[in-house]
Scaffold this motif. Structure first.
Motif: not given
Length: 120
Positions: A108-117, A12-17
């Motif tokens: 992180f109470e984050a918003q997901v910007l990118k989400n890859f599996e 799982k690869l994510v970028t979070l705001q």
């Protein structure tokens, strides 16, 4: 075991705001929550490398018996990248990878910007 149908694991690869910039600067807090997550999911840490940068961002690689968890933070952009990978040697760990990733998103109470599996 059928070697043709075997999947080594889910990555799982994510970028979070993240609005809570202090969490993007708190490597000790990340290590603490990671230790709780490892206990929650019965994962075994075999090593960890923590580097705090001059701008208070950090990068951490947690080596697991089952594979790894890595994070890189950019407080100046309110973002982080996170990757979680668990091998499927004795069991399918895909659900666990997704749950761990969600635990970090919640922390992180984050918003997901990118989400890859990636099924490896």
């Amino acid at each position: 075991m059928d070697l043709n149908s075997y999947s080594p694991g889910l990555h799982k690869l994510v970028t979070l705001q993240v609005d809570a910039i202090e969490k993007l600067k708190d490597s000790k807090g990340f290590v603490a929550i990671t230790n709780k997550i490892l206990d929650k999911y019965s994962l075994e840490q075999v090593g960890i490398n923590v580097h705090d940068f001059e701008n208070d961002s950090f990068t951490i690689a947690v080596c697991l018996k089952e594979s790894h968890i890595c994070i890189h933070t950019w407080p100046e952009f309110n973002q982080l990248t996170l990757d979680v990978y668990l091998c499927n040697y004795l069991q399918d760990n895909a659900a666990k990878v997704r749950a761990i990733t969600q635990d970090y998103i919640d922390y992180f109470e984050a918003q997901v910007l990118k989400n890859f599996e990636i099924n490896r």
